[in-house]
Every structure is written in C-alpha cells, then in structure tokens.
Design a protein around this motif. Sequence first.
Motif, mmCIF file in Angstrom:
data_model
loop_
_atom_site.group_PDB
_atom_site.id
_atom_site.type_symbol
_atom_site.label_atom_id
_atom_site.label_comp_id
_atom_site.label_asym_id
_atom_site.label_seq_id
_atom_site.Cartn_x
_atom_site.Cartn_y
_atom_site.Cartn_z
ATOM 1 N N ASP A 572 -57.717 100.709 71.109
ATOM 2 C CA ASP A 572 -57.192 100.870 69.906
ATOM 3 C C ASP A 572 -58.108 99.678 68.914
ATOM 4 O O ASP A 572 -57.252 98.670 68.692
ATOM 5 N N PRO A 573 -59.194 99.698 68.493
ATOM 6 C CA PRO A 573 -59.730 98.523 67.935
ATOM 7 C C PRO A 573 -58.937 98.186 66.455
ATOM 8 O O PRO A 573 -59.358 97.452 66.002
ATOM 9 N N ARG A 574 -58.283 99.109 65.974
ATOM 10 C CA ARG A 574 -57.738 98.930 64.539
ATOM 11 C C ARG A 574 -56.115 98.467 64.746
ATOM 12 O O ARG A 574 -55.259 98.578 63.982
ATOM 13 N N ASN A 575 -55.790 98.169 66.064
ATOM 14 C CA ASN A 575 -54.535 97.807 66.247
ATOM 15 C C ASN A 575 -54.244 96.354 65.779
ATOM 16 O O ASN A 575 -54.536 95.388 66.417
ATOM 17 N N HIS A 576 -53.562 96.172 64.798
ATOM 18 C CA HIS A 576 -53.271 94.955 64.026
ATOM 19 C C HIS A 576 -52.225 94.044 64.791
ATOM 20 O O HIS A 576 -52.577 92.736 64.822
#
Length: 746
Positions: A572-576
């Motif tokens: 999940d590259p956009r997992n803040h």
Amino acid sequence: MSQKPMATQSTPAVSLPRHSKSNNPNLYPLSPTVNNDRYSILSLINQCNSTKQLKQVHAQMLRTGLFFDPFSAGKLITASALSPFSSLDYARQVFDQIPQPNLFTWNTLIRAYASSPDPTQSILVFLQLLHHCEHFPDKFTFPFVIKAASELKAFRVGRAFHGMAIKGSLSSDVYILNSLVHFYGSCGDLDLAYAVFVKTPQKDVVSWNSMITAFAQGGCPEEALELFRGMEKENVKPNDVTMVGVLSACTKKLDLEFGRWVCSYIERNEINVNLTLSNAMLDMYMKCGSFEDAKRLFYKMQDKDIFSWTTMLDGYAKLGEYDKARHVFDAMPRKDIAAWNALISAFEQNGKPKEALAVFRELQLSKDAKPDEVTLVCALSASAQLGAMDLGRWIDVYIKKHGIKLNYHLTTSLIDMYAKCGDLEKALEVYYSVERKDVFVWSATIAGLAMHGHGRAALDLFSKMLEAKVKPNAVTFTNVLCACSHKGLVNEGQRLFYQMEPVYGVVPGEKHYACMVDILGRSGLLQEAVKFIEKMPILPTISVWGALLGACRLHGNIELAEQACSRLLELDPRNHGAYVLLSNIYAKTGKWDRVSGLRKIMRDFGLKKEPGCSSIEVNGIVYEFLVGDNSHKLSKEIYSKLDEIAAKLKSVGYVPNKSHLLQLVEEEDMKEQALNLHSEKLAIAYGLISMGPSQPIRVVKNLRVCGDCHSVAKLISGLYDREILLRDRYRFHHFRGGNCSCMDYW
C-alpha cells in the motif's frame, strides 16, 4: 323456519349454532321471494366500500334468510375477508355464524389468513375444515394452506400437507405443485423444491418463476440463471416476476454485465416494467457497483416507493456523498424507519458517529417513525465510537421503558457501548443479565475485558464459554489474542493460536496472524515475530507488517522498522500510517534528517498525517479537541488550567519527555509548549474545570496515546485525586492515584 333475531348496525351479529356435518341441503330452505332477492343482495355486496355498509347488507340478509344460503354467505365472507376494506375479525365472526359453510367459504377464510400477519390461523381453520366440513380439501384449499406453511417456515406441517394432497389424488395439480416448490424453497430445501419442479407434468410460467426465485433466494444464483436459459429453450415466455428472480440472481453473483443484459432483454421483449421490477433493477445496479446506471434509472422512474428512495439514499451514503444522501432523504415524500436507519447506519459505519447521532436525535423529535432494533443498534455503536456514555445510557433506559426485548444484537451492542465508553462494570452487568448467550455476546464481553487490560479475566471468560458448549468463532479468537497482547501473555497467546484450527475448527485469518506478531513484538521478541511471519502459510498483509512496525517503534529497532515499513509500502504505497510510524521511530532517536525526508515524501505523495483528536462528554454533549485547539468557548480557562497543571507537575519533579515530539523544535521551551498542546491534555484540562470531583474524566483519542501524555495523566490522577479513563485507538488506560491499569505495558 323459526324466527331469527334481527341484527342492526348498533348491535353485533348474533351467534348461531356451530357448524355441523348435516347432509340435508334443505335445512334452511329459501322462499321464492328470498330467491328472487338473492341477485339484488349480491349486487349490494359488490357495491360496498366499507365494513359499515357490509354490516348493513349482512343485517338485511339475516332478515330475509338469505344469510343461510351457502352461496350468498360465501359472497359475504369473500367481501369481508378479501376486499380492500376487509376485516378478518369481522369475517371470522360472520363465518362462525354460518350453520353449514361450503368448501368455497372455508377456502376463502383459509386464503385470507394465509396472507395475514398471523398465518397460523390459516392452518387452524384448515384443521377445523377437516373436522367439520363434509368435503375433502380441494385443489384450491391446498395452495392457500401451503402458502401459510411457507410464511411460517413450518417444514413438517407443509410436508404433511404435501402428503395429504398426494392421498387426495391432487399430486399432479399444477397450482399445488407450484405452491410446494415455493414452500420448499422458502424452507431452504432446494433439493425437494427442484424434485417437485421436475415432476410437474405441465409447467406454466409460475412453475418456472417459483423455482428460479427459490434458487436465487436460496444462494444458488448460477442455478437460477441456468433455469432461466432452460425456460427460454422450452419457449415459456417470461414475465415481470421471472425477471425479478433473474435480477436477484445477478445481484447475488454481483454480475453487472449479465445484469445489464437482463435489463436490455426486458426492454427488447416488452416485459411489463412495474414498480417491483424497477426496484429489482435499481437494487441490482447498486449492489453490482454501477451507481451511474442506478441513478439514471431512479430519475427516470415515474413511480417510486420507500424502497426506491432508500436504495438511492444508501448508494450516495456508501459513496461518501453525504450531502446528496441527505438531499435524497429530505426529498422523500414519506420516511419510514428503514429510511432513517439507512442514513444513521451510513454515517455510523463510515466513521461519522457525531453525524449519526445528530440524525438519531432528529428522528426522536420527528413523528415520522419510531426507533426499532436496527436504529438502536446503530445509535449504540455510534455512542461507543464517540464515547458518548450519557446517550448510551439513555438508549438503555429507552429499551427498558418501551419493553423492547433484548435480543442478541441489542445485548451485544449494549455490552460494546458500555465497555468502549469506559464503564466495564455496567458492561458486565448487561452480560450477566442474559440467561442464554450466543457467541457474539461472549465475544463482546471478552473484547471489553481485553480493551480494559483484564487479560486473565478475558481468558477465564473464554474458558467459561467453552464450558457452556458455545463454539468460538474467528471474532472470539481475535478478541482473546488481543487480551493476551495487552497483558503480555505470550505463552497463552501462542497456545490458543495453535489450537484454533485443530481443536476449534477456526482457520486463522490475517487478523489472527497480526495479533500473534503483535503479541511477540510487543513483548520484545522481535526476531521470533520475524520468524513467525516467514513461516506464515498466507502472504503477510498490511496489518501483519503494521504490527511488526508498531513493535519496532516500542523497542526502537530502526533497522527492522525500515524493513517492515518497506514491505508494508509495497502493498500500500499510500499508507500514511506507515510513514508516520517510521517517522516516530526516527524522531524518538533524534534522527531529524530522516524525519524531514519522510515528511517530504509524504508531501510529494499528497499524504497527510491523521490529526490527533480527543473527545470528552460533559453533560451529554461531546466536545472534541485537536492539537493546540483554541476553538472552545472556554479556551482561556482551559489554557489557564494547563498552566496550573504544568506548575504542579514541575513541583513534583516532572520532566517532559521530549522524545515524543514528532517534529524538529529547536527551542527547549517550545518543545515543552508543543507537548503541552496535545489533544488529550486539552480534554483532561477541560474535564477538570467542568466536571465535579466525584465524576470520572473519560477521554477518547483517535490515535495511540503518546508516552509523555501517559506520564502526565498518571501524575494528574494523583495530584488532583481524579479518576481518568483514557481510551486510545487500541485500549483503555485507567489512571488513579498516580498509577495506570496498564502498568506501563501498552
């Protein structure tokens, strides 16, 4: 013929002798005059449009003796039982006065009861027919009484009717066979339903429809669609009911492409599109994920009912378009409780508990509908999310005041609400008040004990659950493993995990693997956690890597944290959250250049850290605080209280733990100020100035509480002699007398 008492509008119809099996058709002979009046009386029955008018005709029939003509009495029963203004109570009263009702009259009453809210009466009247009527039930009787058995899901009773129909040489009648297909389908026995369908000698469209619907509603959508294809091969023309069943099958399969083909098929074959069929198409589009198709159809529909409006409302809500959902709700010509529930549950299930409770309060003030079980479950869940104890208590009182029976759903919701609002004793009180507990009641109570740090008690309750012969499910094990994690019960957690499948038949899922990584990692066994992940029979998920990353943060293992973060971001590259956790680790060890690098990556990706938010309920109102919040009308007093707290803390030797700052702050005094502005400290300060000394201060935070705030809360509880309950994202912390229930293990 002897004189009969006259009935008037103001007196009830007289009670005559009960039915007998006399074979004398001339027991109540009609005079030639009465015979001539028969058609005018029957015409009057047809013209009636109210029960009052029907009673007038009834009285006239008694005066003329026409009431004792079986055919005429049957027409009166039909009007009183099946007309738009029917009254089954009145119909039954009339029926009981007829000395010798014919089979048509019996069938009429059986039919009326079969479609009533109490179909049991249909079966009871059928049994009376067998005892009192000289005729055996016919091909019209059985479909009605079988329908009653379908409504009641009375499998054995329906099978008995099937046997009686066979003995009565009616086993080849298509109406009875169609009723049996529907009956077996309703009871969930698709094999028997199909066996009856196959043996139906001359299948009509109702036969095919009954079987298609049975398959669609019985969880066999592929078989339903295959049967539809077979229907076409047999050149049986489908109708609107057929297409409702076929669309239901498409919906169950989530087959949008075929669903669209069905809609075009309906148009090409000029099948009558009534409201039921329109709603079936609307439901298919919505559940198969084509909101645009649903929207086009909805705004094209000339007729809409509550289902149509609620489907659209639910669709907008699931897309997160709450303003449009609200607009649909406001535009509804009539709002039943299902519509209110759709809006309340949409907010509640999408993390908007404040909005859900606002709509719930609006419902209370409106006169449109009354809350039902679904409403109360949603409102309790929203109260639990928000920590709104006062409203949760009010709902509990409302349930008792209105005599609402506590089923498993409500019981579970009450336990969950009290536990998440910080009143574990009350949650346990609800648990102990239930005589028969299902797996969800047990699981919710175990979860409550776990989140409050009572790991041993949670395990003891799990043992009692097994003693009660209640089989644990996947949710139960998630809760039990969480209890082990919060209390550091490594051996117990491992034992239970490895017993799940061989002993209890529950296959471990991603949540269970994540719990095990958390149990091992939280206790400092980081290498064992890594080995556990490497041996997993399923691919490690985001939650598994997240658990390892969280453990690395606790124990300051930068190298392993970087590896875990890298694997998590691959999924999940956009997992803040991953960036924030790694940033926390860097900040804790003073590696501010790496913190800055991560923050830059987040900015480049357009990712933002979830802001810390803490809420506190005071006098039934939930107040929310963000970091450095000054929006509250008592902000001046809150910050004054914070200054007072800071002075008291310094006097007892408190030193701020500046490693918990997540950004680079150069000046030392600014570091202290930044820590002092954390949302939970603002909420606690507000609690101190607005609540009585005996009242516990309950705070709910959306993130994990930081170490400095945890230390401060402990000290405040001792310095101010106050009980503080702080719920963060993972568990409860009970602060009292300068100590915390977690014993600094969280």
